[in-house]
Design a protein around this motif. Sequence first.
Motif, short mmCIF file in Angstrom:
data_model
loop_
_atom_site.label_atom_id
_atom_site.label_comp_id
_atom_site.label_asym_id
_atom_site.label_seq_id
_atom_site.Cartn_x
_atom_site.Cartn_y
_atom_site.Cartn_z
N THR A 273 0.85 -1.19 0.00
CA THR A 273 0.00 0.00 0.00
C THR A 273 0.89 1.24 0.00
O THR A 273 2.07 1.17 0.33
N PRO A 274 0.33 2.39 -0.37
CA PRO A 274 1.13 3.62 -0.39
C PRO A 274 1.73 3.91 0.99
O PRO A 274 1.08 3.69 2.02
N LEU A 275 2.96 4.36 0.99
CA LEU A 275 3.66 4.72 2.23
C LEU A 275 3.24 6.13 2.61
O LEU A 275 3.54 7.08 1.90
N MET A 276 2.50 6.26 3.70
CA MET A 276 1.98 7.57 4.12
C MET A 276 2.80 8.07 5.30
O MET A 276 2.86 7.42 6.33
N ASN A 277 3.43 9.20 5.12
CA ASN A 277 4.25 9.76 6.19
C ASN A 277 3.41 10.76 7.00
O ASN A 277 3.72 11.94 7.07
N LEU A 278 2.33 10.25 7.57
CA LEU A 278 1.45 11.06 8.42
C LEU A 278 1.45 10.45 9.81
O LEU A 278 1.49 9.23 9.95
N SER A 279 1.37 11.29 10.81
CA SER A 279 1.40 10.82 12.19
C SER A 279 0.41 11.63 13.02
O SER A 279 0.44 12.86 12.98
N SER A 280 -0.43 10.92 13.78
CA SER A 280 -1.36 11.61 14.68
C SER A 280 -0.60 12.45 15.70
O SER A 280 -1.02 13.55 16.05
N THR A 281 0.54 11.93 16.18
CA THR A 281 1.34 12.67 17.15
C THR A 281 1.81 14.00 16.56
O THR A 281 1.71 15.05 17.20
N GLN A 282 2.33 13.96 15.33
CA GLN A 282 2.79 15.19 14.68
C GLN A 282 1.64 16.15 14.44
O GLN A 282 1.79 17.36 14.59
N ILE A 283 0.49 15.62 14.06
CA ILE A 283 -0.68 16.48 13.81
C ILE A 283 -1.11 17.15 15.10
O ILE A 283 -1.37 18.36 15.13
N ARG A 284 -1.18 16.39 16.20
CA ARG A 284 -1.56 16.99 17.49
C ARG A 284 -0.59 18.10 17.88
O ARG A 284 -1.00 19.17 18.33
N HIS A 285 0.71 17.84 17.70
CA HIS A 285 1.72 18.84 18.05
C HIS A 285 1.55 20.10 17.20
O HIS A 285 1.62 21.22 17.72
N ALA A 286 1.32 19.92 15.89
CA ALA A 286 1.16 21.06 15.01
C ALA A 286 -0.08 21.88 15.36
O ALA A 286 -0.05 23.12 15.35
N ILE A 287 -1.16 21.20 15.71
CA ILE A 287 -2.38 21.92 16.12
C ILE A 287 -2.10 22.69 17.40
O ILE A 287 -2.47 23.87 17.53
N HIS A 288 -1.42 22.05 18.34
CA HIS A 288 -1.14 22.68 19.63
C HIS A 288 -0.28 23.93 19.47
O HIS A 288 -0.46 24.93 20.18
N THR A 289 0.65 23.88 18.55
CA THR A 289 1.53 25.03 18.33
C THR A 289 0.94 26.02 17.33
O THR A 289 1.62 26.98 16.96
N LYS A 290 -0.30 25.76 16.91
CA LYS A 290 -1.02 26.63 15.96
C LYS A 290 -0.26 26.77 14.64
O LYS A 290 -0.30 27.81 13.98
N ASN A 291 0.41 25.69 14.27
CA ASN A 291 1.19 25.66 13.03
C ASN A 291 0.61 24.58 12.12
O ASN A 291 1.32 23.68 11.67
N PHE A 292 -0.69 24.65 11.87
CA PHE A 292 -1.37 23.58 11.15
C PHE A 292 -2.54 24.16 10.37
O PHE A 292 -3.26 25.02 10.87
N ASN A 293 -2.70 23.66 9.13
CA ASN A 293 -3.79 24.15 8.28
C ASN A 293 -4.80 23.07 7.90
O ASN A 293 -5.63 23.27 7.03
#
Length: 194
Positions: free
Chosen positions: A155-175
């Motif tokens: 399957t496609p290799l997806m370089n997405l992480s819930s941990t990274q997304i949570r951190h980006a939202i917390h630091t308000k650096n996420f769209n």
Amino acid sequence: MTRRIGIYGGSFNPIHNGHTLLGAALCDMGYVDELWFVVSPMNPLKQDVQSELLPDAERLHLCRLAVADDPRLLVSDVEFSMPRPSYMADTLALLRNIHSDKEFILVIGSDNWLNFNRWSRPGEIMLHHRILIFPRPGYPVDTAALPNGVTGVDTPLMNLSSTQIRHAIHTKNFNGEGLSPAVWQEIQTKHYYL
């Protein structure tokens, strides 16, 4: 004909496009007829991050928003009524009892396969269920050396992480990139992960 149900357990904190695209790919490639996201109240191997979890019902709701447009992808709260922490061997045994007309196939990442011997009753799982292993960045698996009943899927290799997304939202650096629009809207409306 017996329906083949992929069982993909996780915290899904939050669910992201890597999760849903994997589910759709496994259906498209003919490995499973449906994929069920089993939302875990407490992962026994991740108890150190328990404080970062959104409440169970809220993670479940985000998952349902994420899969709403694909009828092959479903969300299960079967572990919500089970003892905690929840062990996949118990979850699969319960699902076999409730749905004896279905074949349940465990779906795990290559990172989890490399730690599979640390799971509760891995032999029991392998006795009753086929396992599909999808690739995760940094966790190579020699698919030629896998035991019977265990298949590596391309399957496609997806370089997405819930941990990274949570951190980006917390630091308000996420769209919202990597999340379904409905999930991102709900996260913003409810001020999750801030």
